[in-house]
Design a protein around this motif. Structure first.
Motif, PDB file in Angstrom:
ATOM      1  N   CYS A  87      -2.350  54.729 -12.427  1.00  9.80           N
ATOM      2  CA  CYS A  87      -0.789  54.786 -12.326  1.00  9.80           C
ATOM      3  C   CYS A  87      -0.463  55.004 -13.829  1.00  9.80           C
ATOM      4  CB  CYS A  87      -0.195  53.651 -11.785  1.00  9.80           C
ATOM      5  SG  CYS A  87      -0.623  53.292  -9.932  1.00  9.80           S
ATOM      6  N   ARG A 114       2.106  56.304  -5.205  1.00 17.45           N
ATOM      7  CA  ARG A 114       2.324  55.402  -4.189  1.00 17.45           C
ATOM      8  C   ARG A 114       1.406  55.627  -3.038  1.00 17.45           C
ATOM      9  NH1 ARG A 114       7.786  55.774  -6.239  1.00 17.45           N
ATOM     10  NH2 ARG A 114       8.181  57.772  -5.027  1.00 17.45           N
ATOM     11  N   LEU A 118      -1.955  54.142  -3.441  1.00 12.74           N
ATOM     12  CA  LEU A 118      -1.865  52.577  -3.339  1.00 12.74           C
ATOM     13  C   LEU A 118      -1.619  52.223  -1.732  1.00 12.74           C
ATOM     14  CD1 LEU A 118       0.643  51.826  -6.456  1.00 12.74           C
ATOM     15  CD2 LEU A 118      -2.047  51.345  -6.189  1.00 12.74           C
ATOM     16  N   VAL A 128      -6.946  49.127  -9.924  1.00 13.30           N
ATOM     17  CA  VAL A 128      -6.082  49.833 -10.544  1.00 13.30           C
ATOM     18  C   VAL A 128      -6.089  50.169 -11.907  1.00 13.30           C
ATOM     19  CG1 VAL A 128      -3.401  50.385 -10.398  1.00 13.30           C
ATOM     20  CG2 VAL A 128      -4.502  49.414  -8.295  1.00 13.30           C
ATOM     21  N   LEU A 150       3.168  51.005 -14.531  1.00 16.69           N
ATOM     22  CA  LEU A 150       2.521  49.953 -13.728  1.00 16.69           C
ATOM     23  C   LEU A 150       3.951  49.191 -13.259  1.00 16.69           C
ATOM     24  CD1 LEU A 150      -0.719  48.855 -15.019  1.00 16.69           C
ATOM     25  CD2 LEU A 150      -0.527  50.027 -13.293  1.00 16.69           C
ATOM     26  N   HIS A 196       6.037  50.554 -10.760  1.00 13.75           N
ATOM     27  CA  HIS A 196       5.493  50.510  -9.307  1.00 13.75           C
ATOM     28  C   HIS A 196       6.037  48.780  -8.904  1.00 13.75           C
ATOM     29  CE1 HIS A 196       4.277  54.287  -8.828  1.00 13.75           C
ATOM     30  NE2 HIS A 196       3.357  54.332  -9.537  1.00 13.75           N
ATOM     31  N   LEU A 217       3.207  48.341  -5.952  1.00 16.61           N
ATOM     32  CA  LEU A 217       2.107  47.593  -6.149  1.00 16.61           C
ATOM     33  C   LEU A 217       2.286  46.266  -5.900  1.00 16.61           C
ATOM     34  CD1 LEU A 217      -0.467  47.484  -7.549  1.00 16.61           C
ATOM     35  CD2 LEU A 217       0.653  47.579  -9.841  1.00 16.61           C
TER      36      LEU A 217
END
Length: 788
Positions: free
Chosen positions: A121, A131, A134, A141, A148, A151, A157
């Motif tokens: 990411c 996304r 994930l 990750v 980060l 997300h 996340l």
């Protein structure tokens, strides 16, 4: 996995270290790891098992594989492989996009045997693709702080199952301003996770984060146990300021590295150097922050694949980038501090390999370069940049050592070689081989000779006068605000000399003369010619010995005062005589003449003194003219009145004689206008008869023909009787038949028939207000309505 696979993993596991997970040991063996580095052995030691770690190690020591092996027991536990991917179990934060993608590649092959799935990411990539990755699930990750956090805030996340958080190059993330994002990410992670901090240096800010977010952290440092960058050869190359780019070209040609990286301070310098190197025949790529992530990835991939051999980059690429086979690092611009110097230089000499770090130092920046090396605790060898002769000599050495010349001739090529030897001589074939080889190599540059490079700073000796000097002339003087504080650096920059080789500087009104030590005059003239003979609008030429125009009373060294201030200060201390009068500098006898020594005007006239060649003025006596010299009045002509008949008769002027072009006025009577014209003859209108006028039918009251009485002659007002208050139609001072009663309107709602029609409905009299009581009743109040 079968029994044979497990036994193979255990065999590889026992070869490296018994504490490494079997799947990771197999991946290391396949990658070619024969032994672990110092930092890798320290993070998997028994005392580091399950604890938070604060690790500082030199660049290129294998920190990525180190934290990958350190968090493997936490992620795998007693299992050999990972289960099906779901929520992330580990999070790795890197400062730059390139480093994050590099960490993703390293962890992919490290956890490949264990079935680990890695997701990235980073900024510059499509967030929708990230996304979806994930949502499909992953084990680890890797990303940058900004992406980060984005997300996490959007809920893409989920870190509820997180077991380990790794901060790679943590000090660089603080330098980039990611402290707030790091704190947000660490606060959102579960409190039971492991926190691993890896950095080349541990400044105070990193120690503060470690105390806040780590529990019982183990401090591991491998920097002090061995020399800093012991596998890197540092060379400080002294060059002229204008030869910096030419020196870089010669360094690239001299070392002929398979992969080299050049660091610049600005993006503009990166673009300029990359374009020039490309034009000179180098396979070069640019790497800076203004490029998109796709362009930066392609540049690094071209360098890894061998399609490019030179990378020109800013400090963005200095942290954590691992370029396999990088042999040469060149600092085109001096780093801002010692930490940046270490991070730049750490791109070479990684994992036990050897490398060369060349620092390009202009003559004027030698002191700063020494301070950087001293702060970084590095020892560099000072020398001059390779010249064109050095480059050709090095090419000759590589040519003689080329293994292609010692290979045996194949039978298939023997026929062609025999044919060439029969037709051409050996000298011709050798020359053709050299021309073909040199055609693929960029040519070297000729550099200006500078001061002798020295490893240690010489002791400063008192300056001595020049035995012989050469004068030069500069087209800048007092009118151009010439001052020694900027003239001296300009002379050093144009001629590649130091201030100890410059003598006297004489500033004139429109030009300046300065002297150069005779031993360095030829080198100064040559460097001046290389720079075009000057800079901007200032030209420097050898002095022809002509007289220089002085600056007048203000000639001399320039200081911070204006010429007017200096003139005031000089005039304040003018030399005066005993009587207080200023002494004239233009006279030989500066003493004032006494009054007795002066001659009166009549004495000088009697002595016949004159002013130069001009004769003395002689005043003539005044003589009154005689009366008979005047002209008699009879000589004048008598006044004669012109007769009236001499005037021209009045006549009509032509239109062309008028000063304007408007319509001329007619010169005839209006009554004479021809019949049928627009104008009619003027006639006086008769007065109207007012006897038939009628204003109205009401009879008029005749006006009394008596004069108005004054205020004193008026009769006193009569007292009014009280009247009948019970009769509403009666006024107190009038009777029922009074005019007031006749004019009163009927009650509201009623109408009174008149001869001409109906009257208006009755109501309150305008201008009065009734407050609830009947009119003229006791207690009633009448208020006049205010106007307007």
């Amino acid at each position: 996995m079968g029994v044979a696979g497990i036994l193979a993993l255990e065999k590889h596991h026992m070869t490296l270290n018994p504490r490494i997970a079997p799947a990771l040991a197999a991946a290391l063996e396949k990658k070619g790891y024969a032994a672990l580095t110092e930092v890798q052995s320290a993070v998997i030691a028994e005392d580091a098992d399950g604890r938070d770690l604060l690790v500082s190690a030199q660049t290129g020591s294998g920190k990525t594989a180190a934290f990958g092996m350190a968090m493997a027991p936490t992620l795998l536990g007693d299992d050999t492989n990972f289960n099906m991917p779901d929520l992330p179990m580990a999070l790795v934060v890197a400062p730059t996009r390139e480093l994050a993608l590099q960490v993703e590649r390293e962890l992919s092959w490290l956890y490949g045997e264990a079935g680990g799935r890695i997701a990235s990411c980073v900024g510059g990539m499509d967030p929708r693709t990230e996304r979806r990755a994930l949502e499909r699930g992953c084990h680890i990750v890797v990303g940058t702080p900004g992406r980060l956090r984005d997300h996490i805030e959007r809920g893409a996340l989920d870190m509820s199952q997180l077991k380990a958080v790794v901060l790679d190059e943590a000090d660089e993330m603080l330098d980039f301003g990611f402290r707030e994002d790091l704190e947000y990410i660490l606060d959102a992670a579960p409190a039971s996770r492991r926190t691993l901090l890896f950095s080349a240096t541990v400044p105070r800010a990193i120690a503060d984060i470690a105390r806040r977010f780590q529990k019982d952290a183990l401090r591991i440092s491998t920097v002090s146990e061995r020399g800093q960058h012991a596998d890197i050869e540092y060379r400080a190359l002294s060059v002229a300021p204008s030869d910096r780019e030419n020196a870089i070209i010669n360094v690239l040609r001299y070392y002929d590295a398979e992969r080299a990286i050049i660091f610049c301070a600005t993006r503009e310098a990166v673009n300029r150097l990359a374009a020039r190197f490309g034009n000179r025949g180098f396979a070069a790529v640019a790497l800076s922050g203004e490029l998109t992530q796709k362009e930066r990835t392609h540049a690094l991939q071209a360098l890894r694949d061998g399609r490019a051999r030179v990378c020109v980059a800013t400090d963005v690429a200095a942290r954590g980038i691992d370029l396999p086979g990088l042999e040469l690092v060149i600092h085109a611009d001096l780093p801002t501090n010692s930490d940046v110097l270490l991070h730049r230089s750490g791109r070479t000499g990684r994992a036990g390999a050897k490398g060369v770090c060349a620092i390009i130092v202009p003559h004027t920046r030698r002191g700063r370069a020494n301070r950087l090396l001293r702060d970084a605790k590095l020892q560099a060898e000072w020398a001059e940049a390779p010249s064109s002769d050095d480059v050709r000599a090095r090419d000759r050495e590589r040519l003689m050592a080329d293994p292609i010349l010692t290979e045996e001739v194949d039978e298939a090529m023997k026929v062609d070689t025999d044919a060439l030897l029969e037709k051409f001589t050996a000298e011709q074939l050798a020359a053709a081989f050299l021309r073909a080889r040199l055609a693929t190599l960029p040519s070297a540059e000729d550099l200006l000779s500078g001061p002798a490079a020295q490893n240690e700073r010489p002791e400063r000796k008192p300056r001595e006068n020049f035995k012989a000097s050469v004068w030069f002339r500069m087209s800048a003087g007092r009118k151009a605000k010439a001052e020694p504080r900027w003239l001296l650096p300009l002379i050093c920059r144009l001629g590649h000399v130091t201030k100890r080789e410059i003598g006297s500087i004489q500033i004139g009104e429109s030009e300046t003369r300065f002297e150069i030590d005779a031993e360095h005059a030829d080198r100064f003239a040559k460097a001046l010619a290389e720079n075009g003979g000057g800079e901007n609008n200032i030209r420097v030429t050898p002095d022809d010995g002509s007289q220089m125009e002085r600056a007048g009373p203000n000639d001399g060294p320039t200081d911070a005062r204006t010429p007017k201030m200096r003139h005031r200060e000089k005039s304040r201390h003018r030399e005066t005589d005993s009587d207080g009068y200023p002494v004239s500098r233009n006279r030989d006898d500066s003493a004032p003449r006494s009054y007795e020594d002066r001659k009166p005007h009549d004495q000088r006239e009697r002595d016949g003194e004159t002013s130069g060649d001009k004769p003395r003025y002689e005043k003539k006596p005044y003589a009154k003219k005689a009366y008979w010299d005047k002209k008699p009045y009879g000589d004048k002509k008598p006044y004669e009145k012109k007769p009236f008949g001499d005037k021209k008769p009045y006549g009509k002027k032509a239109d062309g004689d008028r000063p304007f072009k408007g319509k001329p006025k007619p010169d005839f009577d209006r009554a004479d206008t021809p019949v049928g014209g627009d104008d009619k003859p003027w006639e006086k209108k008769p007065r109207a008869d007012k006897s038939d006028w009628k204003k109205d039918d009401k009879p008029r009251r005749p006006r009394a023909d008596k004069p108005a009485a004054s205020r004193d002659d008026r009769p006193a007002a009569k007292a009014r009787p009280a009247g009948d208050l019970t009769n509403p139609n009666a006024r107190p001072d009038k009777g029922e038949d009074s005019s007031w009663a006749r004019k009163r309107k009927p009650a509201p709602g009623g109408f009174k028939k008149k001869a001409g029609g109906y009257d208006k409905p009755a109501g309150k009299k305008p201008g009065f207000k009734k407050d609830g009581a009947k009119p003229f009743e006791k207690g009633a109040t009448l208020k006049r309505k205010p106007k307007g």
